[in-house]
Motif scaffolding. Structure first.
Motif, PDB file in Angstrom:
ATOM      1  N   ARG A  37       0.862  -1.183   0.000  1.00  0.00           N
ATOM      2  CA  ARG A  37       0.000   0.000   0.000  1.00  0.00           C
ATOM      3  C   ARG A  37       0.893   1.225   0.000  1.00  0.00           C
ATOM      4  O   ARG A  37       1.740   1.360   0.877  1.00  0.00           O
ATOM      5  CB  ARG A  37      -0.889  -0.020   1.238  1.00  0.00           C
ATOM      6  CG  ARG A  37      -1.883   1.107   1.267  1.00  0.00           C
ATOM      7  CD  ARG A  37      -2.886   0.870   2.357  1.00  0.00           C
ATOM      8  NE  ARG A  37      -3.040   2.088   3.112  1.00  0.00           N
ATOM      9  CZ  ARG A  37      -3.662   2.187   4.254  1.00  0.00           C
ATOM     10  NH1 ARG A  37      -4.179   1.126   4.801  1.00  0.00           N
ATOM     11  NH2 ARG A  37      -3.775   3.332   4.855  1.00  0.00           N
ATOM     12  N   GLY A  38       0.733   2.070  -0.967  1.00  0.00           N
ATOM     13  CA  GLY A  38       1.555   3.269  -1.052  1.00  0.00           C
ATOM     14  C   GLY A  38       3.027   2.948  -1.239  1.00  0.00           C
ATOM     15  O   GLY A  38       3.878   3.703  -0.797  1.00  0.00           O
ATOM     16  N   GLY A  39       3.318   1.816  -1.837  1.00  0.00           N
ATOM     17  CA  GLY A  39       4.702   1.437  -2.073  1.00  0.00           C
ATOM     18  C   GLY A  39       5.384   0.765  -0.897  1.00  0.00           C
ATOM     19  O   GLY A  39       6.580   0.507  -0.937  1.00  0.00           O
ATOM     20  N   SER A  40       4.647   0.451   0.160  1.00  0.00           N
ATOM     21  CA  SER A  40       5.237  -0.175   1.344  1.00  0.00           C
ATOM     22  C   SER A  40       4.399  -1.359   1.795  1.00  0.00           C
ATOM     23  O   SER A  40       3.227  -1.469   1.460  1.00  0.00           O
ATOM     24  CB  SER A  40       5.326   0.833   2.493  1.00  0.00           C
ATOM     25  OG  SER A  40       6.129   1.922   2.146  1.00  0.00           O
ATOM     26  N   TRP A  41       5.012  -2.221   2.577  1.00  0.00           N
ATOM     27  CA  TRP A  41       4.319  -3.363   3.166  1.00  0.00           C
ATOM     28  C   TRP A  41       4.908  -3.595   4.549  1.00  0.00           C
ATOM     29  O   TRP A  41       5.968  -3.078   4.880  1.00  0.00           O
ATOM     30  CB  TRP A  41       4.456  -4.612   2.305  1.00  0.00           C
ATOM     31  CG  TRP A  41       5.867  -5.064   2.130  1.00  0.00           C
ATOM     32  CD1 TRP A  41       6.559  -5.933   2.927  1.00  0.00           C
ATOM     33  CD2 TRP A  41       6.778  -4.632   1.131  1.00  0.00           C
ATOM     34  NE1 TRP A  41       7.846  -6.063   2.479  1.00  0.00           N
ATOM     35  CE2 TRP A  41       8.002  -5.274   1.362  1.00  0.00           C
ATOM     36  CE3 TRP A  41       6.695  -3.764   0.048  1.00  0.00           C
ATOM     37  CZ2 TRP A  41       9.119  -5.075   0.567  1.00  0.00           C
ATOM     38  CZ3 TRP A  41       7.814  -3.577  -0.750  1.00  0.00           C
ATOM     39  CH2 TRP A  41       8.998  -4.230  -0.489  1.00  0.00           C
ATOM     40  N   GLY A  42       4.194  -4.362   5.343  1.00  0.00           N
ATOM     41  CA  GLY A  42       4.661  -4.654   6.694  1.00  0.00           C
ATOM     42  C   GLY A  42       4.748  -6.138   6.939  1.00  0.00           C
ATOM     43  O   GLY A  42       4.193  -6.944   6.186  1.00  0.00           O
ATOM     44  N   TYR A  43       5.457  -6.487   7.999  1.00  0.00           N
ATOM     45  CA  TYR A  43       5.522  -7.858   8.484  1.00  0.00           C
ATOM     46  C   TYR A  43       4.855  -7.881   9.846  1.00  0.00           C
ATOM     47  O   TYR A  43       5.266  -7.155  10.756  1.00  0.00           O
ATOM     48  CB  TYR A  43       6.967  -8.337   8.590  1.00  0.00           C
ATOM     49  CG  TYR A  43       7.671  -8.390   7.252  1.00  0.00           C
ATOM     50  CD1 TYR A  43       7.276  -9.291   6.276  1.00  0.00           C
ATOM     51  CD2 TYR A  43       8.723  -7.533   6.973  1.00  0.00           C
ATOM     52  CE1 TYR A  43       7.918  -9.339   5.037  1.00  0.00           C
ATOM     53  CE2 TYR A  43       9.373  -7.571   5.744  1.00  0.00           C
ATOM     54  CZ  TYR A  43       8.963  -8.474   4.790  1.00  0.00           C
ATOM     55  OH  TYR A  43       9.599  -8.520   3.572  1.00  0.00           O
ATOM     56  N   VAL A  44       3.818  -8.703   9.968  1.00  0.00           N
ATOM     57  CA  VAL A  44       3.025  -8.773  11.188  1.00  0.00           C
ATOM     58  C   VAL A  44       3.172 -10.159  11.794  1.00  0.00           C
ATOM     59  O   VAL A  44       2.938 -11.159  11.117  1.00  0.00           O
ATOM     60  CB  VAL A  44       1.537  -8.472  10.890  1.00  0.00           C
ATOM     61  CG1 VAL A  44       0.695  -8.607  12.145  1.00  0.00           C
ATOM     62  CG2 VAL A  44       1.389  -7.069  10.291  1.00  0.00           C
ATOM     63  N   ARG A  45       3.565 -10.202  13.069  1.00  0.00           N
ATOM     64  CA  ARG A  45       3.684 -11.478  13.784  1.00  0.00           C
ATOM     65  C   ARG A  45       2.415 -11.704  14.599  1.00  0.00           C
ATOM     66  O   ARG A  45       2.070 -10.894  15.457  1.00  0.00           O
ATOM     67  CB  ARG A  45       4.886 -11.497  14.706  1.00  0.00           C
ATOM     68  CG  ARG A  45       5.006 -12.831  15.494  1.00  0.00           C
ATOM     69  CD  ARG A  45       6.207 -12.903  16.413  1.00  0.00           C
ATOM     70  NE  ARG A  45       7.454 -12.678  15.731  1.00  0.00           N
ATOM     71  CZ  ARG A  45       8.118 -13.595  15.014  1.00  0.00           C
ATOM     72  NH1 ARG A  45       7.611 -14.799  14.876  1.00  0.00           N
ATOM     73  NH2 ARG A  45       9.267 -13.283  14.433  1.00  0.00           N
ATOM     74  N   PHE A  46       1.737 -12.819  14.300  1.00  0.00           N
ATOM     75  CA  PHE A  46       0.550 -13.215  15.065  1.00  0.00           C
ATOM     76  C   PHE A  46       0.949 -14.197  16.154  1.00  0.00           C
ATOM     77  O   PHE A  46       1.758 -15.097  15.934  1.00  0.00           O
ATOM     78  CB  PHE A  46      -0.500 -13.873  14.156  1.00  0.00           C
ATOM     79  CG  PHE A  46      -1.315 -12.884  13.400  1.00  0.00           C
ATOM     80  CD1 PHE A  46      -2.368 -12.215  13.993  1.00  0.00           C
ATOM     81  CD2 PHE A  46      -1.028 -12.607  12.073  1.00  0.00           C
ATOM     82  CE1 PHE A  46      -3.128 -11.292  13.299  1.00  0.00           C
ATOM     83  CE2 PHE A  46      -1.779 -11.692  11.353  1.00  0.00           C
ATOM     84  CZ  PHE A  46      -2.823 -11.036  11.965  1.00  0.00           C
ATOM     85  N   ALA A  47       0.344 -14.000  17.322  1.00  0.00           N
ATOM     86  CA  ALA A  47       0.553 -14.877  18.466  1.00  0.00           C
ATOM     87  C   ALA A  47      -0.673 -14.777  19.368  1.00  0.00           C
ATOM     88  O   ALA A  47      -1.406 -13.783  19.308  1.00  0.00           O
ATOM     89  CB  ALA A  47       1.812 -14.467  19.225  1.00  0.00           C
ATOM     90  N   PRO A  48      -0.901 -15.789  20.205  1.00  0.00           N
ATOM     91  CA  PRO A  48      -2.015 -15.700  21.147  1.00  0.00           C
ATOM     92  C   PRO A  48      -1.826 -14.543  22.118  1.00  0.00           C
ATOM     93  O   PRO A  48      -0.707 -14.226  22.527  1.00  0.00           O
ATOM     94  CB  PRO A  48      -1.954 -17.030  21.901  1.00  0.00           C
ATOM     95  CG  PRO A  48      -1.161 -17.946  21.034  1.00  0.00           C
ATOM     96  CD  PRO A  48      -0.194 -17.074  20.294  1.00  0.00           C
TER      97      PRO A  48
END
Length: 132
Positions: A37-48
């Motif tokens: 989005r808008g030339g950028s992306w993220g890395y999201v860590r999912f955990a309980p």
């Protein structure tokens, strides 16, 4: 008396099964890359996090990545409902808005993440891909 016990167990067993939600078809734990989005992306860590799942922005890339948001919890309160994760919220770090959110697996390594307004009447979303 034994016949009555068997009858009651047969009568209530289907209702009990309906009340139990099936486990997710794939594991949500791990790192997922957001859509660009808008030339950028993220890395999201999912955990309980308690009885639900939360997602924390741990990194990103692209032309407009803003590292000051790394460590921010973007997704909170997502609970498996039997067909999707729902009941949570999604923070858009670009505008500071919080959206009602839901997530649905599209396979073991694809997750459709939606953010909604107006009580879920208007939704938008992205497909996130597992990277770890």
């Amino acid at each position: 008396m034994r016949c009555l016990a068997i009858f009651l167990s047969l009568l209530f067993a289907p209702a009990a099964a309906l009340g139990q939600s099936q486990a997710p078809p794939h594991d949500l734990n791990g790192v997922w890359q957001t859509g660009a989005r808008g030339g950028s992306w993220g890395y999201v860590r999912f955990a309980p996090c308690g009885p639900a799942f939360c997602g924390t922005l741990i990194g990103g890339g692209g032309a407009n990545v803003q590292s000051q948001y790394f460590g921010t919890v973007l997704v909170t309160g997502m609970q498996w409902t039997g067909g999707e994760f729902a009941g949570g919220e999604l923070l858009d770090v670009e505008n500071g808005r919080v959206y009602l959110s839901r997530m649905r697996f599209r396979g073991p390594d694809e997750l459709r993440v939606s953010g909604c307004v107006l009580g879920g009447l208007v939704c938008g979303g992205q497909t996130w891909r597992r990277v770890e």
